[in-house]
Design a protein around this motif. Structure first.
Motif, PDB file in Angstrom:
ATOM      1  N   VAL A  89      -8.191  26.026  11.837  1.00  0.00           N
ATOM      2  CA  VAL A  89      -8.526  27.008  13.099  1.00  0.00           C
ATOM      3  C   VAL A  89      -7.298  27.792  13.610  1.00  0.00           C
ATOM      4  CG1 VAL A  89      -9.217  27.030  15.473  1.00  0.00           C
ATOM      5  CG2 VAL A  89     -10.774  25.582  13.657  1.00  0.00           C
ATOM      6  N   GLY A  90      -6.165  27.122  13.581  1.00  0.00           N
ATOM      7  CA  GLY A  90      -5.128  27.416  13.930  1.00  0.00           C
ATOM      8  C   GLY A  90      -4.355  28.571  13.016  1.00  0.00           C
ATOM      9  N   GLU A  91      -4.497  28.528  12.016  1.00  0.00           N
ATOM     10  CA  GLU A  91      -4.254  29.682  11.070  1.00  0.00           C
ATOM     11  C   GLU A  91      -5.190  30.624  11.209  1.00  0.00           C
ATOM     12  OE1 GLU A  91      -1.387  29.826   8.874  1.00  0.00           O
ATOM     13  OE2 GLU A  91      -0.723  28.278   9.735  1.00  0.00           O
ATOM     14  N   ALA A  92      -6.408  30.599  11.324  1.00  0.00           N
ATOM     15  CA  ALA A  92      -7.169  31.834  11.542  1.00  0.00           C
ATOM     16  C   ALA A  92      -6.923  32.487  12.700  1.00  0.00           C
ATOM     17  CB  ALA A  92      -8.764  31.316  11.683  1.00  0.00           C
ATOM     18  N   ASN A  93      -6.821  31.817  13.787  1.00  0.00           N
ATOM     19  CA  ASN A  93      -6.228  32.250  15.031  1.00  0.00           C
ATOM     20  C   ASN A  93      -4.946  32.909  15.022  1.00  0.00           C
ATOM     21  OD1 ASN A  93      -8.588  31.517  16.588  1.00  0.00           O
ATOM     22  ND2 ASN A  93      -7.657  29.578  17.074  1.00  0.00           N
ATOM     23  N   THR A  94      -3.988  32.626  14.189  1.00  0.00           N
ATOM     24  CA  THR A  94      -2.579  33.342  13.986  1.00  0.00           C
ATOM     25  C   THR A  94      -2.785  34.528  13.233  1.00  0.00           C
ATOM     26  OG1 THR A  94      -1.546  30.917  14.272  1.00  0.00           O
ATOM     27  CG2 THR A  94      -0.489  33.023  13.127  1.00  0.00           C
ATOM     28  N   CYS A  95      -3.513  34.283  12.144  1.00  0.00           N
ATOM     29  CA  CYS A  95      -3.736  35.647  11.403  1.00  0.00           C
ATOM     30  C   CYS A  95      -4.598  36.572  12.294  1.00  0.00           C
ATOM     31  CB  CYS A  95      -4.634  35.211   9.995  1.00  0.00           C
ATOM     32  SG  CYS A  95      -3.567  34.201   8.894  1.00  0.00           S
ATOM     33  N   ALA A  96      -5.708  36.140  12.936  1.00  0.00           N
ATOM     34  CA  ALA A  96      -6.294  37.360  13.705  1.00  0.00           C
ATOM     35  C   ALA A  96      -5.306  37.916  14.726  1.00  0.00           C
ATOM     36  CB  ALA A  96      -7.470  36.506  14.416  1.00  0.00           C
ATOM     37  N   ALA A  97      -4.573  37.055  15.433  1.00  0.00           N
ATOM     38  CA  ALA A  97      -3.581  37.433  16.595  1.00  0.00           C
ATOM     39  C   ALA A  97      -2.585  38.420  15.847  1.00  0.00           C
ATOM     40  CB  ALA A  97      -2.989  36.364  17.228  1.00  0.00           C
ATOM     41  N   ASN A  98      -2.016  38.024  14.745  1.00  0.00           N
ATOM     42  CA  ASN A  98      -1.002  38.801  13.982  1.00  0.00           C
ATOM     43  C   ASN A  98      -1.529  40.320  13.742  1.00  0.00           C
ATOM     44  OD1 ASN A  98       0.780  36.963  14.152  1.00  0.00           O
ATOM     45  ND2 ASN A  98       0.662  35.889  12.075  1.00  0.00           N
ATOM     46  N   HIS A  99      -2.890  40.205  13.228  1.00  0.00           N
ATOM     47  CA  HIS A  99      -3.526  41.282  12.769  1.00  0.00           C
ATOM     48  C   HIS A  99      -3.779  42.243  13.668  1.00  0.00           C
ATOM     49  CE1 HIS A  99      -7.077  43.940  11.751  1.00  0.00           C
ATOM     50  NE2 HIS A  99      -6.423  43.900  10.356  1.00  0.00           N
ATOM     51  N   GLN A 100      -4.073  41.728  14.898  1.00  0.00           N
ATOM     52  CA  GLN A 100      -4.477  42.609  16.125  1.00  0.00           C
ATOM     53  C   GLN A 100      -3.111  43.111  16.678  1.00  0.00           C
ATOM     54  OE1 GLN A 100      -7.353  43.446  17.281  1.00  0.00           O
ATOM     55  NE2 GLN A 100      -6.560  44.595  19.094  1.00  0.00           N
ATOM     56  N   ILE A 101      -2.067  42.176  16.589  1.00  0.00           N
ATOM     57  CA  ILE A 101      -0.564  42.874  16.911  1.00  0.00           C
ATOM     58  C   ILE A 101      -0.269  44.145  16.058  1.00  0.00           C
ATOM     59  CG2 ILE A 101       1.650  42.161  17.325  1.00  0.00           C
ATOM     60  CD1 ILE A 101       0.674  39.517  18.284  1.00  0.00           C
ATOM     61  N   VAL A 102      -0.484  43.937  14.877  1.00  0.00           N
ATOM     62  CA  VAL A 102      -0.085  44.998  13.845  1.00  0.00           C
ATOM     63  C   VAL A 102      -0.897  46.213  14.167  1.00  0.00           C
ATOM     64  CG1 VAL A 102      -0.210  45.647  11.586  1.00  0.00           C
ATOM     65  CG2 VAL A 102       0.850  43.242  12.290  1.00  0.00           C
ATOM     66  N   ARG A 103      -2.323  46.104  14.414  1.00  0.00           N
ATOM     67  CA  ARG A 103      -3.020  46.987  14.655  1.00  0.00           C
ATOM     68  C   ARG A 103      -2.592  47.975  16.056  1.00  0.00           C
ATOM     69  NH1 ARG A 103      -9.223  46.127  14.209  1.00  0.00           N
ATOM     70  NH2 ARG A 103      -9.274  48.356  14.492  1.00  0.00           N
ATOM     71  N   GLU A 104      -2.173  47.123  16.960  1.00  0.00           N
ATOM     72  CA  GLU A 104      -1.754  47.682  18.367  1.00  0.00           C
ATOM     73  C   GLU A 104      -0.277  47.861  18.351  1.00  0.00           C
ATOM     74  OE1 GLU A 104      -2.927  45.050  21.300  1.00  0.00           O
ATOM     75  OE2 GLU A 104      -5.041  45.211  21.118  1.00  0.00           O
ATOM     76  N   TRP A 105       0.463  47.687  17.505  1.00  0.00           N
ATOM     77  CA  TRP A 105       1.958  47.963  17.616  1.00  0.00           C
ATOM     78  C   TRP A 105       2.223  49.481  17.566  1.00  0.00           C
ATOM     79  CZ3 TRP A 105       5.741  44.815  18.444  1.00  0.00           C
ATOM     80  CH2 TRP A 105       6.904  45.155  18.182  1.00  0.00           C
ATOM     81  N   ARG A 106       1.615  50.475  16.742  1.00  0.00           N
ATOM     82  CA  ARG A 106       1.781  51.757  16.876  1.00  0.00           C
ATOM     83  C   ARG A 106       1.551  52.330  18.045  1.00  0.00           C
ATOM     84  NH1 ARG A 106       3.153  54.194  12.271  1.00  0.00           N
ATOM     85  NH2 ARG A 106       2.181  56.291  13.029  1.00  0.00           N
ATOM     86  N   THR A 107       0.088  51.783  18.583  1.00  0.00           N
ATOM     87  CA  THR A 107      -0.264  52.118  19.950  1.00  0.00           C
ATOM     88  C   THR A 107       0.853  51.997  20.904  1.00  0.00           C
ATOM     89  OG1 THR A 107      -2.574  52.056  18.966  1.00  0.00           O
ATOM     90  CG2 THR A 107      -2.029  52.612  21.450  1.00  0.00           C
ATOM     91  N   MET A 108       1.347  50.581  20.817  1.00  0.00           N
ATOM     92  CA  MET A 108       2.223  49.979  22.012  1.00  0.00           C
ATOM     93  C   MET A 108       3.423  50.883  21.895  1.00  0.00           C
ATOM     94  SD  MET A 108       1.465  46.054  21.561  1.00  0.00           S
ATOM     95  CE  MET A 108       3.219  45.681  22.315  1.00  0.00           C
ATOM     96  N   VAL A 109       4.191  51.243  20.589  1.00  0.00           N
ATOM     97  CA  VAL A 109       4.931  52.037  20.440  1.00  0.00           C
ATOM     98  C   VAL A 109       4.978  53.402  21.095  1.00  0.00           C
ATOM     99  CG1 VAL A 109       6.798  53.064  18.725  1.00  0.00           C
ATOM    100  CG2 VAL A 109       6.066  50.878  18.538  1.00  0.00           C
ATOM    101  N   ARG A 110       3.814  54.127  20.697  1.00  0.00           N
ATOM    102  CA  ARG A 110       3.602  55.495  21.230  1.00  0.00           C
ATOM    103  C   ARG A 110       3.400  55.603  22.864  1.00  0.00           C
ATOM    104  NH1 ARG A 110      -0.965  56.219  16.907  1.00  0.00           N
ATOM    105  NH2 ARG A 110       0.210  57.245  15.247  1.00  0.00           N
TER     106      ARG A 110
END
Length: 203
Positions: A36-57
């Motif tokens: 469960v922790g790894e799944a949550n970590t991967c999901a969180a990392n995936h969401q962070i990567v998806r939102e990173w460019r938007t955050m930078v913009r």
């Protein structure tokens, strides 16, 4: 580059209570928590990567907005300072205009008072002139009446002169001539006085 320090950091990164809690788990419980922790970590990392460019913009847009806002603040401060200077100049000009307006009012009041005084004096002068002209006109009328009387006397004397008898002609003629000369002289003086008064009246 060295494994031991990282192992110590990793082992000591959780408080003892959490370590004891995880140690008390069963193998199935630890496995379940790990998955469960790894799944949550991967999901969180995936969401962070998806939102990173938007955050930078958004960060870039925010920086541009911040620069624009700071520039507007500087322009506002500059306009505020310019407005303060213009307000001081406007107040000074307004005060000067008020003073000038008050000065013009004072001059107008002084001029009105002077005109009123001069008008009163002018009416007095006109009154005196009218009195003098009326007196002169009356005197001229009297002189004209005297002149008419003298002319009639001269005409009467001349008429009498023609009817004088022959015997006393020389004596009477001499007396009549003297009387006529005196009447003509007096008539001439009255005419000159009358003309002088009419000239003065016209002036």
């Amino acid at each position: 580059m060295e494994f031991a320090p990282w192992r110590d950091w990793y082992l000591n990164s959780f408080p003892p209570g959490e370590v004891n809690k995880q140690r008390a788990r069963t193998h199935d419980g630890s496995y379940h928590a790990f998955v469960v922790g790894e799944a949550n970590t991967c999901a969180a990392n995936h969401q962070i990567v998806r939102e990173w460019r938007t955050m930078v913009r958004e960060r870039g847009d925010w920086e541009k907005y911040r620069e624009r806002l700071l520039r507007q603040v500087k322009e506002f401060e500059k306009m505020k300072s310019s407005f303060s200077e213009e307000k001081v100049a406007f107040d000074a000009e307004k005060k000067s205009e008020e003073w000038e307006r008050e000065g013009l009012r004072s001059k107008l009041r002084a001029t009105e008072e002077l005109l009123s005084k001069e008008h009163t004096e002018w009416k007095e002068v006109c009154k005196k002139d009218n009195q003098c002209m009326f007196a002169a006109r009356s005197k001229i009328t009297d002189l004209e009446a005297q002149i008419a009387t003298l002319k009639k006397k001269v005409e009467d004397v001349e008429a009498d002169k023609e009817h004088v008898e022959v015997a006393s002609r020389d004596k009477d003629l001499a007396a009549k001539d003297v009387e006529i000369a005196e009447l003509k002289r007096h008539l001439h003086e009255q005419i000159e006085k009358n003309e002088f008064l009419e000239i003065g009246l016209e002036a």
